[in-house]
Write a protein that holds these residues in place. Structure first.
Motif, PDB file in Angstrom:
ATOM      1  N   ARG A 140       0.859  -1.182   0.000  1.00  0.00           N
ATOM      2  CA  ARG A 140       0.000   0.000   0.000  1.00  0.00           C
ATOM      3  C   ARG A 140       0.902   1.241   0.000  1.00  0.00           C
ATOM      4  NH1 ARG A 140      -4.328  -3.129   0.186  1.00  0.00           N
ATOM      5  NH2 ARG A 140      -4.525  -4.751   1.770  1.00  0.00           N
TER       6      ARG A 140
ATOM      7  N   GLU B  65      -2.144  -7.546  -0.555  1.00  0.00           N
ATOM      8  CA  GLU B  65      -2.365  -6.204  -1.068  1.00  0.00           C
ATOM      9  C   GLU B  65      -3.452  -6.168  -2.139  1.00  0.00           C
ATOM     10  OE1 GLU B  65       0.460  -2.394  -2.179  1.00  0.00           O
ATOM     11  OE2 GLU B  65       1.116  -4.400  -2.776  1.00  0.00           O
ATOM     12  N   THR B  66      -3.725  -7.307  -2.756  1.00  0.00           N
ATOM     13  CA  THR B  66      -4.781  -7.348  -3.783  1.00  0.00           C
ATOM     14  C   THR B  66      -6.173  -7.332  -3.175  1.00  0.00           C
ATOM     15  OG1 THR B  66      -4.894  -9.778  -3.853  1.00  0.00           O
ATOM     16  CG2 THR B  66      -3.245  -8.699  -5.260  1.00  0.00           C
ATOM     17  N   GLN B  67      -6.267  -7.431  -1.846  1.00  0.00           N
ATOM     18  CA  GLN B  67      -7.558  -7.499  -1.179  1.00  0.00           C
ATOM     19  C   GLN B  67      -7.747  -6.310  -0.239  1.00  0.00           C
ATOM     20  OE1 GLN B  67      -9.723 -10.057  -2.100  1.00  0.00           O
ATOM     21  NE2 GLN B  67      -8.029 -10.261  -3.568  1.00  0.00           N
ATOM     22  N   ASP B  68      -9.006  -6.032   0.082  1.00  0.00           N
ATOM     23  CA  ASP B  68      -9.323  -4.985   1.056  1.00  0.00           C
ATOM     24  C   ASP B  68      -9.285  -5.605   2.441  1.00  0.00           C
ATOM     25  OD1 ASP B  68     -10.200  -2.875   2.533  1.00  0.00           O
ATOM     26  OD2 ASP B  68     -12.078  -2.560   1.437  1.00  0.00           O
ATOM     27  N   MET B  69      -8.078  -5.792   2.956  1.00  0.00           N
ATOM     28  CA  MET B  69      -7.935  -6.441   4.255  1.00  0.00           C
ATOM     29  C   MET B  69      -8.552  -5.603   5.368  1.00  0.00           C
ATOM     30  SD  MET B  69      -6.497  -9.272   3.487  1.00  0.00           S
ATOM     31  CE  MET B  69      -6.163  -9.876   5.147  1.00  0.00           C
ATOM     32  N   ALA B  70      -8.542  -4.289   5.212  1.00  0.00           N
ATOM     33  CA  ALA B  70      -9.124  -3.425   6.235  1.00  0.00           C
ATOM     34  C   ALA B  70     -10.607  -3.709   6.425  1.00  0.00           C
ATOM     35  CB  ALA B  70      -8.904  -1.965   5.876  1.00  0.00           C
ATOM     36  N   ALA B  71     -11.291  -4.019   5.324  1.00  0.00           N
ATOM     37  CA  ALA B  71     -12.728  -4.286   5.410  1.00  0.00           C
ATOM     38  C   ALA B  71     -13.017  -5.663   5.996  1.00  0.00           C
ATOM     39  CB  ALA B  71     -13.361  -4.162   4.024  1.00  0.00           C
TER      40      ALA B  71
ATOM     41  N   TRP C  72      -7.184 -15.666   3.361  1.00  0.00           N
ATOM     42  CA  TRP C  72      -6.228 -14.997   2.484  1.00  0.00           C
ATOM     43  C   TRP C  72      -4.803 -15.086   3.027  1.00  0.00           C
ATOM     44  CZ3 TRP C  72      -6.557 -13.555  -2.402  1.00  0.00           C
ATOM     45  CH2 TRP C  72      -7.835 -13.506  -2.980  1.00  0.00           C
TER      46      TRP C  72
ATOM     47  N   ASP D 241      -3.322  -2.425   8.183  1.00  0.00           N
ATOM     48  CA  ASP D 241      -4.677  -2.487   7.641  1.00  0.00           C
ATOM     49  C   ASP D 241      -5.745  -2.243   8.705  1.00  0.00           C
ATOM     50  OD1 ASP D 241      -4.220  -3.114   4.837  1.00  0.00           O
ATOM     51  OD2 ASP D 241      -3.470  -5.040   5.527  1.00  0.00           O
ATOM     52  N   TRP D 242      -5.571  -2.892   9.837  1.00  0.00           N
ATOM     53  CA  TRP D 242      -6.596  -2.800  10.878  1.00  0.00           C
ATOM     54  C   TRP D 242      -6.338  -1.670  11.854  1.00  0.00           C
ATOM     55  CZ3 TRP D 242      -6.122  -8.795  11.483  1.00  0.00           C
ATOM     56  CH2 TRP D 242      -6.756  -9.411  10.381  1.00  0.00           C
TER      57      TRP D 242
END
Length: 587
Positions: free
Chosen positions: A290, A315-321, A331, A510-511
């Motif tokens: 990111r 990084e290809t995913q919205d880990m924060a969500a 993942w 992310d979190w």
């Protein structure tokens, strides 16, 4: 070879010093209260440490306090790391010390340097070192216990090398806290007492038995003041004469005698092996995630390469969500499968194997690897990829297991310099032999593959003279979008180190968790086998959802020891893994 922690370990790995922590200096008190154990989990309830100037996070309060003392005296991050490591040698002898090896990352506000203090195999070592008379690999502890498994220690030369480059205080001053603890003693903690009580092999060594145990063979009780006059003498010699006394003098002769005269499993280390040992400066392995840049130790460590590969998939995913839960575990586990498949095939000592680091972290290659992951179904077992920039053929080398004899140190000084150092003697209490100089020796050579060939081909991580065994240690430094220091972290845990560090990075980046919450997240991941979730944590509730995606799930003990520091606009915030007794403190 995978070595899992039996359930009694859980009861002692998370139990700390409690009120037994004396103050090593007359300076300000630590900013975190003495932790208390949680009866339900065996962990130690902790809050994140905060500081406006500097910080050290280490796996034992006495060691962290030693580092804090040095920082308060105007010492650099390296000065503090030296003090921490030498005190850990005394208070956490099962995990690290000058009888072992380490990797060190140093950040000086503009540049990153990585130093390799990994142990090496003696000149007499051959690929058949760990084969029995029948030509089959030895049982693990038959190889570990004794001189056969001991590699040439690198930690002390690493500390001296780093201090000469970045130290501010005199060498004798940074050694002083450990010398004081060795001479005056420290109270045995519940954790150390518990580990000594579970240990089967250490009491067979007469020097170790006299030091750690009572005459009836039981461990010295919790609270017993444990002094180490032999190590105090060693420290005085090192303070006066430097690391050369360890590698060429009286201490060197003691090490060789301890290794070669073992009654049942002697080794073949020589004085020439010790004299020839060198620290290697390696190129850092860095990659983007990111808006951040994540950097770590290159080969012979597989840690930074594997962590970067995992983070590139995530990084290809919205880990924060996603937040912590089965989707995130899916993942992380799939990313781990891909990384460990490549790790097994390509990683080893770069002096012996041409490791295609550039190709393994190439953005295009990692994008193609990430495309192999299905959001709905586990791939089960991944195959190694075909990264660009390869120069030679590589051979299969199976994954290693879990180190209990490892620790991590994170330090940031008042000038913004940082150290991330993962340090080890490999298995708990190493080779289970103690020198007359007052320290335990490593069993690092059992990090090599016992079988020198696989499917008729020599493996990359086979034993060879002068070679450094592959490691999973992943000391990590994170930089922000402006190339400023953001985080310093790492963990013990053998090959699981890679997933522990990746999990913590997701928690931090992310979190947006504080470091204490991030390190205390349940551990989870995959080493290209079953999907592993930490037993006794909320992660066990995610099992059914993961199985619905095709995961073979195992709830196991995953005893990390993550130490993390984050730099924020208002100062420093640190976390010390609640599975161990450490603290994050500053001035």
């Amino acid at each position: 070879m995978t070595r899992l922690v039996s359930s009694p370990w859980r009861r002692v790995l998370g139990v700390g010093l409690l009120a037994l922590v004396p103050v090593l200096t007359s300076g300000a008190q630590a900013q975190t209260a003495a932790p208390a154990p949680e009866a339900s989990t065996g962990r130690i309830a902790k809050q994140a440490g905060t500081s406006t100037r500097d910080m050290v996070a280490a796996a034992n309060p006495l060691a962290a306090q030693a580092g804090r003392e040095i920082l308060a005296a105007g010492g650099s991050a390296v000065d503090a790391a030296v003090a921490v490591q030498l005190v850990l040698n005394l208070v956490e002898p099962q995990s690290s010390g000058i009888g072992g090896g380490a990797f060190l990352l140093h950040w000086d506000k503009t540049s990153l340097v990585t130093l390799d203090g990994r142990e090496t195999a003696p000149a007499a070592a051959t690929p058949e070192r760990f084969l029995g008379p029948d030509g089959k690999p030895m049982k693990f502890y038959d190889a570990v216990v004794g001189g056969r498994s001991v590699g040439i220690p690198g930690t002390l030369r690493l500390l001296e090398t780093a201090h000469r480059r970045w130290g501010k205080l005199p060498w004798s001053q940074v050694i002083a806290p450990a010398l004081r603890v060795a001479e005056e003693g420290f109270p045995i903690s519940p954790r150390l007492n518990g580990l000594l009580g579970m240990e089967k092999f250490l009491p067979s060594d007469p020097i170790a038995r006299a030091h750690f145990y009572r005459e009836d063979g039981t461990p010295k009780p919790v609270g017993t003041v444990l002094k180490n006059p032999a190590f105090a003498k060693t420290l005085r010699d090192i303070a006066e004469k430097g690391a050369d006394v360890f590698y060429t003098g009286e201490i060197a002769a003691d090490i060789v005698a301890t290794v070669t005269r073992h009654a049942t499993n002697p080794g073949d280390m020589t004085l020439d092996d010790l004299k020839a040992y060198r620290i290697e400066e390696r190129a850092p392995v860095c990659g983007s995630y990111r808006t951040y840049r994540i950097c770590g130790m290159g080969p012979p460590s597989s840690g930074a390469v594997a962590v970067q590969q995992m983070m590139s998939v995530l990084e290809t995913q919205d880990m924060a969500a996603m937040k912590p839960g089965p989707d995130a575990v899916h993942w992380v586990a799939e990313a781990g499968r891909l990384a460990f498949a490549d790790r097994a095939l390509f990683l080893g000592d770069p002096a012996f194997v041409s490791v295609p680091v550039r190709g393994l972290v190439d953005p295009g290659y990692l994008k193609s690897r990430a495309a192999l992951v299905s959001p709905d179904r586990s791939m089960g077992r991944a195959k190694a990829g075909d990264p660009p920039f390869q120069k030679t053929e590589f051979r299969f080398a199976p994954s290693d297991g879990i180190e209990f004899g490892t620790s991590h140190i994170s330090v940031v000084d008042r000038e913004g310099n940082a150290v991330s150092m993962t340090t080890t003697i490999e298995d708990g209490f190493g080779a289970r032999i103690m020198t007359r100089s007052g320290f335990l020796l490593n069993n690092e050579l059992t990090d090599f593959n016992f079988a020198p060939t696989e499917e008729g081909k020599p493996v990359a991580n086979r034993v060879e003279a002068g070679k450094r065994p592959r490691s999973s240690m992943a000391p990590t430094i994170v930089l922000d979008a402006n190339n400023n220091l953001y985080a310093v972290l790492g963990s013990p845990g053998g090959s699981q180190i890679i997933t522990y560090v990746a999990k913590t990075l997701v928690g931090l980046l992310d979190w947006k968790l504080d470091p204490q919450a991030a390190v205390d997240l349940p551990n989870f991941g995959s080493r290209n086998g079953p999907t592993e979730i930490e037993a006794g944590t909320e992660a066990e509730a995610w099992k059914a959802a993961l199985e619905a995606k095709g995961h073979e799930v195992r709830a196991i003990e995953m005893n990390s020891g993550i130490q993390a520091i984050v730099v924020g606009p208002n100062g420093l915030t640190g976390g010390a893994d609640s599975r161990r007794e450490g603290v994050a403190i500053g001035n």
